[in-house]
Design a protein around this motif. Structure first.
Motif, short mmCIF file in Angstrom:
data_model
loop_
_atom_site.label_atom_id
_atom_site.label_comp_id
_atom_site.label_asym_id
_atom_site.label_seq_id
_atom_site.Cartn_x
_atom_site.Cartn_y
_atom_site.Cartn_z
N GLY A 15 0.81 -1.22 0.00
CA GLY A 15 0.00 0.00 0.00
C GLY A 15 0.84 1.27 0.00
O GLY A 15 1.92 1.33 -0.60
N ASN A 34 9.14 -1.38 7.89
CA ASN A 34 8.43 -2.05 9.00
C ASN A 34 7.22 -2.84 8.49
O ASN A 34 6.54 -2.43 7.56
N TYR A 35 6.99 -3.98 9.14
CA TYR A 35 5.80 -4.78 8.84
C TYR A 35 5.39 -5.47 10.14
O TYR A 35 6.15 -5.51 11.12
N GLY A 64 1.25 -1.75 17.91
CA GLY A 64 0.44 -1.74 19.12
C GLY A 64 1.23 -2.19 20.35
O GLY A 64 0.66 -2.29 21.44
N VAL A 114 -2.74 1.20 18.21
CA VAL A 114 -1.86 1.28 17.04
C VAL A 114 -1.85 2.70 16.47
O VAL A 114 -0.80 3.33 16.31
N VAL A 144 0.66 9.79 8.92
CA VAL A 144 -0.39 9.55 7.92
C VAL A 144 -1.74 9.53 8.64
O VAL A 144 -2.05 8.63 9.40
N SER A 145 -2.49 10.58 8.38
CA SER A 145 -3.82 10.73 8.97
C SER A 145 -4.84 10.23 7.95
O SER A 145 -4.58 9.27 7.20
N GLY A 191 -7.33 10.84 0.96
CA GLY A 191 -8.75 10.52 0.76
C GLY A 191 -8.84 9.05 0.38
O GLY A 191 -8.11 8.22 0.92
N LEU A 192 -9.70 8.74 -0.59
CA LEU A 192 -9.86 7.34 -1.01
C LEU A 192 -8.66 6.94 -1.88
O LEU A 192 -8.48 7.49 -2.97
N ILE A 197 -6.48 -1.77 1.97
CA ILE A 197 -7.08 -1.41 3.26
C ILE A 197 -8.60 -1.62 3.23
O ILE A 197 -9.21 -1.98 4.24
N HIS A 198 -9.20 -1.41 2.07
CA HIS A 198 -10.66 -1.49 1.97
C HIS A 198 -11.13 -2.94 2.13
O HIS A 198 -12.17 -3.21 2.73
P1 NAP Z 1 -2.83 -1.25 3.71
O1 NAP Z 1 -2.67 -1.42 2.24
O2 NAP Z 1 -3.83 -2.07 4.42
O3 NAP Z 1 -1.37 -1.47 4.38
C1 NAP Z 1 -1.26 -1.32 5.76
C2 NAP Z 1 0.17 -1.59 6.19
O4 NAP Z 1 0.24 -1.38 7.60
C3 NAP Z 1 0.62 -3.02 5.93
O5 NAP Z 1 1.99 -2.99 5.65
C4 NAP Z 1 0.35 -3.69 7.30
O6 NAP Z 1 1.21 -4.79 7.50
C5 NAP Z 1 0.72 -2.55 8.23
N1 NAP Z 1 0.14 -2.65 9.56
C6 NAP Z 1 -1.15 -2.74 9.92
N2 NAP Z 1 -1.28 -2.82 11.25
C7 NAP Z 1 -0.02 -2.78 11.75
C8 NAP Z 1 0.53 -2.83 13.04
N3 NAP Z 1 -0.24 -2.98 14.12
N4 NAP Z 1 1.88 -2.76 13.18
C9 NAP Z 1 2.69 -2.66 12.11
N5 NAP Z 1 2.22 -2.61 10.84
C10 NAP Z 1 0.89 -2.68 10.67
O7 NAP Z 1 -3.15 0.26 4.10
P2 NAP Z 1 -2.95 1.64 3.29
O8 NAP Z 1 -4.20 1.93 2.55
O9 NAP Z 1 -1.66 1.64 2.56
O10 NAP Z 1 -2.91 2.65 4.51
C11 NAP Z 1 -1.73 3.28 4.96
C12 NAP Z 1 -2.10 4.47 5.81
O11 NAP Z 1 -2.91 5.37 5.05
C13 NAP Z 1 -2.90 4.13 7.08
O12 NAP Z 1 -2.47 4.99 8.13
C14 NAP Z 1 -4.33 4.48 6.69
O13 NAP Z 1 -5.11 4.79 7.81
C15 NAP Z 1 -4.09 5.68 5.80
N6 NAP Z 1 -5.19 5.98 4.88
C16 NAP Z 1 -5.49 5.14 3.85
C17 NAP Z 1 -6.55 5.47 3.00
C18 NAP Z 1 -6.95 4.59 1.84
O14 NAP Z 1 -8.01 4.84 1.23
N7 NAP Z 1 -6.17 3.59 1.47
C19 NAP Z 1 -7.29 6.63 3.22
C20 NAP Z 1 -6.94 7.45 4.29
C21 NAP Z 1 -5.89 7.12 5.11
P3 NAP Z 1 0.63 -6.20 8.06
O15 NAP Z 1 -0.30 -6.73 7.05
O16 NAP Z 1 1.87 -7.01 8.23
O17 NAP Z 1 -0.08 -5.91 9.34
#
Ligand code: NAP
Length: 251
Positions: A15, A34-35, A64, A114, A144-145, A191-192, A197-198
């Motif tokens: 992501g 980090n993961y 967390g 977290v 990242v908000s 935004g989206l 994540i979805h």
């Molecule tokens: P994503 O594709 O679901 O990726 C999330 C990443 O965070 C993965 O690498 C996951 O690894 C890791 N992660 C989750 N929980 C964790 C934890 N407790 N400790 C360490 N790593 C953790 O999400 P994304 O869409 O890229 O989102 C990234 C950021 O953007 C987030 O802060 C999200 O709130 C923000 N955001 C996203 C959107 C959107 O539409 N995509 C919109 C607004 C904000 P594991 O699988 O190993 O846990």
């Protein structure tokens, strides 16, 4: 960049975080990837960076868990150049659409642990290493908000939205607290964005459903968020601190 420094990106196995890690390496940063649960995905990001001549290591830690966060920073100290930037990107989400009446304290606290506490603890570790008052060379933090902090996400995940509002206020306060220590603190509010994540939030078709209603008629890409984060982390943003940059295509 004169001397290579390290950027730790939390949640960088895929992501937005993976896009930040890859873009950071192209800009000359050494990267801590980090993961939490997917070492193969994190190693793939690391391999891609190394194949292009960059420097990266995978760093396991659940955001967390305070002890795990501290251990992650110590591992980075041993394996990478001095820290110059933390991107607080990892976040918990709700497993499906939820109303407040569906939530109990355990679910709320798990998410806050977290998104809020984890981000603050990671920022603390970064400040301890980067503050000029403690002998560090300065640096920056990008949180990242989410635009959810503004619209509240009713009937979806208001606890997640509230956690991101906390990130915004934390960004503002910490920016002022460490401004004289050579550390800038900013946030992006995506935004989206088209990531997994979805699916994690039990809404696999959210992007195709919502995108047509957005001003630009499309979701954003992870690299479009990454570019904003990497600009805030760069010297080009040397007088920018306490800023919250919306990356939502006008939403
Ligand atoms: P994503 O594709 O679901 O990726 C999330 C990443 O965070 C993965 O690498 C996951 O690894 C890791 N992660 C989750 N929980 C964790 C934890 N407790 N400790 C360490 N790593 C953790 O999400 P994304 O869409 O890229 O989102 C990234 C950021 O953007 C987030 O802060 C999200 O709130 C923000 N955001 C996203 C959107 C959107 O539409 N995509 C919109 C607004 C904000 P594991 O699988 O190993 O846990």
């Amino acid at each position: 960049m004169t001397e290579r420094r390290t950027m730790i990106v939390t949640g960088a196995s895929r992501g937005i975080g993976a896009a930040v890690a890859l873009g950071a390496a192209r800009r000359g940063w050494a990267v801590g990837v980090n993961y939490r649960t997917q070492p193969d995905e994190a190693e793939a990001v690391v391999r891609s960076i190394r194949n292009d001549g960059g420097e990266a290591v995978a760093l396991a830690a659940d955001l967390g868990d305070e002890a795990a966060i501290v251990a992650m920073f110590e591992a980075a100290d041993r394996q990478l150049p001095p820290l110059g930037c933390l991107v607080n990107n990892a976040a918990g989400v709700a497993p499906r659409r939820l109303r407040l009446t569906d939530l109990d304290a355990a679910a709320i606290n798990a998410l806050l642990a977290v998104n809020v506490t984890g981000a603050m603890v990671a920022a603390r570790e970064a400040v301890r290493r980067m503050a000029t008052a403690g002998g560090g060379a300065g640096g920056s933090i990008v949180n990242v908000s989410s635009l959810a902090a503004r619209h509240g996400a009713p009937n979806l995940y208001i606890h997640y939205a509230a956690s991101k509002a906390a990130v915004d206020t934390f960004t503002h306060g910490l920016a002022l607290e460490v401004a004289a220590d050579g550390i800038r603190v900013n946030a992006v509010r995506p935004g989206l964005i088209d990531t997994e994540i979805h699916e994690r939030a039990g809404m696999a078709s959210r992007v195709e459903k919502v995108a047509p209603r957005l001003p630009m008629k499309r979701a954003g890409r992870p690299d479009e968020v990454a570019d904003a984060i990497l600009w805030l982390a760069s010297e080009e943003a040397s007088y920018v601190t306490g800023a919250i940059l919306d990356v939502g295509g006008g939403a």
